[in-house]
Design a protein around this motif. Sequence first.
Motif, PDB file in Angstrom:
ATOM      1  N   GLY A  73     -30.380   1.484  22.056  1.00 27.23           N
ATOM      2  CA  GLY A  73     -30.574   2.005  23.404  1.00 27.23           C
ATOM      3  C   GLY A  73     -30.194   3.464  23.503  1.00 27.23           C
ATOM      4  N   VAL A  74     -31.186   4.328  23.620  1.00 28.11           N
ATOM      5  CA  VAL A  74     -30.938   5.762  23.751  1.00 28.11           C
ATOM      6  C   VAL A  74     -32.073   6.381  24.551  1.00 28.11           C
ATOM      7  N   VAL A  75     -31.748   7.390  25.345  1.00 30.28           N
ATOM      8  CA  VAL A  75     -32.769   8.123  26.085  1.00 30.28           C
ATOM      9  C   VAL A  75     -32.467   9.615  25.953  1.00 30.28           C
ATOM     10  N   ILE A  76     -33.510  10.394  25.675  1.00 31.83           N
ATOM     11  CA  ILE A  76     -33.356  11.843  25.577  1.00 31.83           C
ATOM     12  C   ILE A  76     -33.326  12.407  26.993  1.00 31.83           C
ATOM     13  N   ALA A  77     -32.181  13.001  27.356  1.00 32.59           N
ATOM     14  CA  ALA A  77     -31.982  13.472  28.724  1.00 32.59           C
ATOM     15  C   ALA A  77     -32.487  14.887  28.934  1.00 32.59           C
ATOM     16  N   ALA A  78     -32.293  15.751  27.926  1.00 32.30           N
ATOM     17  CA  ALA A  78     -32.667  17.158  28.082  1.00 32.30           C
ATOM     18  C   ALA A  78     -32.808  17.808  26.716  1.00 32.30           C
ATOM     19  N   LEU A  79     -33.610  18.858  26.684  1.00 32.90           N
ATOM     20  CA  LEU A  79     -33.748  19.698  25.497  1.00 32.90           C
ATOM     21  C   LEU A  79     -33.428  21.130  25.914  1.00 32.90           C
ATOM     22  N   VAL A  80     -32.653  21.835  25.094  1.00 35.19           N
ATOM     23  CA  VAL A  80     -32.420  23.256  25.322  1.00 35.19           C
ATOM     24  C   VAL A  80     -33.168  24.008  24.232  1.00 35.19           C
TER      25      VAL A  80
END
Length: 454
Positions: free
Chosen positions: A181-188
């Motif tokens: 269970g993982v979700v990519i929240a943001a990319l910089v």
Amino acid sequence: MRIIIVGAGEVGFHIARRLAVENKEVIVIDKNPAALKKVSESTDVQTFEGSGCSPRVLQEAGVAGGDILLAVTDSDEINIMACVYAGKLADDITLLARVRGEDYTQYKHLITEGEPGIHRIINPDQEVVDSVLRLMSVPGAVEINEFAAGKIRLIGVRLPVGSPVVGRQLFDLRDVIGELGVVIAALVRNDELIIPTGEDVINGSDTVYFACDIRDQDEILKRFGIRPAPIKTVFIVGGGNIGYKLAKSLDNKFYHTRLLDANPERCGFLAEQLNRPIVLQGDARDQDLLREENVGELDLVISVTGDEETNILACLLAKNLGARETITRINNFAYMPLIEPIGIDHLVCPRLSAINSILHFIRRGKVMSTASIKGEDAEALEAIAQDHSSVVGKPLKDIKFPKGALILCFQRGDEVVIPRGDTVIEPNDRLVIISTRQNITKVEKALDVKVEFF
């Protein structure tokens, strides 16, 4: 919402500026006309000159009609007295005070219990210590925030060369991650924060923020190609409140800790209070001293003196000698963008920690905690889903959430849920949401009432 801020210093100024963008009614009180001028020229808020611990000033500034009073001057005494008088002058006002001194924090029950009790004592020094300990728990992470009483983590990492997730669309991430269970929240990317969609592709130069159950954290890092060595040797520069609290937290068999301070009397106190850490007296800017202490062979150097220039220079010298990771304490917000480019790995900021502790009291909806992401570009919120909220009772794919905001995961009972498109949020689910700063007001409305976004 009407918010009265006592103190126009860095913390008061940045909270006022942030809330002004969100169209809240803000009044800033300070006896320093130059500080008030800076606030009024930079933000659309009201200012009132006078002492924040004067009942007359508070009354004339309109505290009786206020919803929240934030006392955030550099004086613990002024902050406490401002809250005491405001509580007497206003009904049902929420009182928050920034308090650092041990003489007060050890006896905080005396000012938080009874009438009028201060609702929250904010100790930025302890918040900084907690931030450092979180960073130490995931070596190589650039930022770590915890939600749901520590069960959910939002972690920012730089991907290593050859990471299996580089070049992947987020839609295809499960080919690498599997059923974790993982979700990519943001990319910089190129110093710009992106709240991604499933079509976005991860680049090798991206800093990736992901949310997960803390129990899955280590396995997720492995599948990202990140295998950090644990931190065992620590060198702390500065034996003030933060350095002492940090050394006390590391006073165990797992860490080999040394603590350096320039003041001989303070070193005597530290040596008496600490068991395993070795206390040294000297100047952290002395490169010969750092060489003698083999700083270049250490896992982590943390500089937390009250002087920013000393902190920065100590970390740069340590990094130049070969120290694996460095953390510096910064108070001046203007310095923050400079830290990473000059080669220091992490920064901690008591003033930013204080702001994060304060913000969730100001948010509409049942917001339990907040954290700024990448300085102030975005905000992560932990909120309890209410039955009258727009996010409750429909599949996630049908929720018309504002662009630039994302429901990352939630806790239901003791279970951490990474949602899919058909997941339905129920009342009392503990949500973790990320949003760009511009969309915070819309997210607040979605948490508080039934609204639709088009």
